[in-house]
Write a protein that holds these residues in place. Structure first.
Motif, PDB file in Angstrom:
ATOM      1  N   GLU A  69       0.784  -1.226  -0.188  1.00  0.00           N
ATOM      2  CA  GLU A  69       0.000  -0.131   0.076  1.00  0.00           C
ATOM      3  C   GLU A  69       0.806   1.387   0.019  1.00  0.00           C
ATOM      4  OE1 GLU A  69      -3.232   0.114  -0.489  1.00  0.00           O
ATOM      5  OE2 GLU A  69      -3.463  -2.409  -0.173  1.00  0.00           O
ATOM      6  N   LYS A  72       2.536   1.676  -3.718  1.00  0.00           N
ATOM      7  CA  LYS A  72       1.538   1.228  -4.715  1.00  0.00           C
ATOM      8  C   LYS A  72       1.991   2.272  -5.945  1.00  0.00           C
ATOM      9  CE  LYS A  72      -2.038  -0.750  -5.929  1.00  0.00           C
ATOM     10  NZ  LYS A  72      -3.399  -0.078  -5.882  1.00  0.00           N
ATOM     11  N   SER A  79      -3.246  -5.330  -8.149  1.00  0.00           N
ATOM     12  CA  SER A  79      -3.669  -5.799  -7.027  1.00  0.00           C
ATOM     13  C   SER A  79      -2.595  -6.819  -6.446  1.00  0.00           C
ATOM     14  CB  SER A  79      -5.026  -6.312  -7.287  1.00  0.00           C
ATOM     15  OG  SER A  79      -4.947  -7.387  -8.176  1.00  0.00           O
TER      16      SER A  79
END
Length: 280
Positions: A69, A72, A79
């Motif tokens: 995260e 990213k 994903s």
């Protein structure tokens, strides 16, 4: 020199990817509790039946998810999933059952038909440093991350995705460490995700099918990877049969490749193109 380089690379990859843990001198007799080790509560038949599980730390894997995260930007449209891969020819990859087991918490983890899974967040499992345990023996499987940007041409991957795969895999503790002697070269693999910033880190990636070649393409620039960056750098290894059993690439060596992850002259949008062997 090619022989020496190939053997050094393979040995590093094998150590990094997961050597069998050597028995330690003075180990306790079977059945004797170790006061320094917390015993996980056996809550299911599969957990109790598997006396030598191929397990990972739930806490480390969650930290890998946190790193995904934070970073990213390397793969903004991708994903994250985790992936199980066979390490032995006899490993049955069908109908794998997996559980997260702590001292007071346990829950199942669903495995998709392609052997990928996502890990649910659970504060109690994190606090208890639970283990992620599939019902397979140690050394029978290996673990990787799978980070994919949708919409890419068939037979390609995106370099930024694979850079992040390496970093998350390192942070999540998916690269197993040997319990025996680790030489200075291989030792670098176990430092931090920063290892992935080396120009050509010896982090093994696996393609979907046996490889003939791998090509990097960024705009008008196109470069075929040298042979030493394929097949766990073992194409010129005269002792390959002795090295492979210690490597988690043993049954997938024809699908393995290294990448110049730390060479920033290749942008994150670089396409990694696979030319597969016809008929495998």
């Amino acid at each position: 020199m090619p022989n020496r380089l190939a053997r050094a690379a393979l040995r590093t990859a094998c150590l990094a990817a997961g050597m069998a843990v050597a028995p330690q001198a003075g180990a306790q007799a079977p059945g004797t509790p170790d006061p320094g080790v917390r015993t996980l509560r056996p809550v299911t038949i599969s957990a109790k039946a598997n006396s030598d599980p191929v397990e990972k730390s739930y806490r480390k894997m969650i930290r890998g998810m946190d790193l995904f995260e934070r970073e990213k930007s390397l793969a903004p449209n991708a994903s994250l999933r985790f992936k199980l891969l066979p390490r032995r020819r006899e490993t049955d990859m069908n109908a794998i059952a997996m559980e997260v087991i702590g001292t007071t918490v346990d829950f199942p983890v669903a495995i998709a038909p392609d052997q990928t899974f996502s890990l649910p967040r659970d504060t109690k499992a994190f606090a208890e440093d639970a283990q992620v345990i599939p019902n397979r023996k140690a050394q029978s499987m290996t673990w990787r991350t799978e980070i994919r940007t949708p919409g890419l041409p068939p037979g390609t991957r995106r370099l930024g995705d694979l850079r992040l795969e390496c970093r998350v895999g390192m942070e999540a503790g998916l690269v197993s460490r040997s319990g025996g002697v680790v030489d200075r070269i291989a030792g670098a693999v176990f430092d931090t995700p920063a290892y992935c910033d080396k120009k050509v880190p010896l982090y093994l990636f696996f393609s979907e099918r046996p490889l003939f070649s791998v090509t990097l393409t960024a705009g008008a620039r196109r470069e075929v990877l040298p042979l030493v960056m394929l097949y766990a750098a073992a194409s010129d290894d005269p002792k390959l049969d002795k090295d492979l059993p210690d490597c988690d690439c043993e049954v997938l060596v024809d699908r393995t490749y290294f990448l110049p992850l730390g060479d920033r002259s290749w942008p994150d949008d670089t396409l990694v193109e696979f030319d597969y062997m016809e008929g495998g």
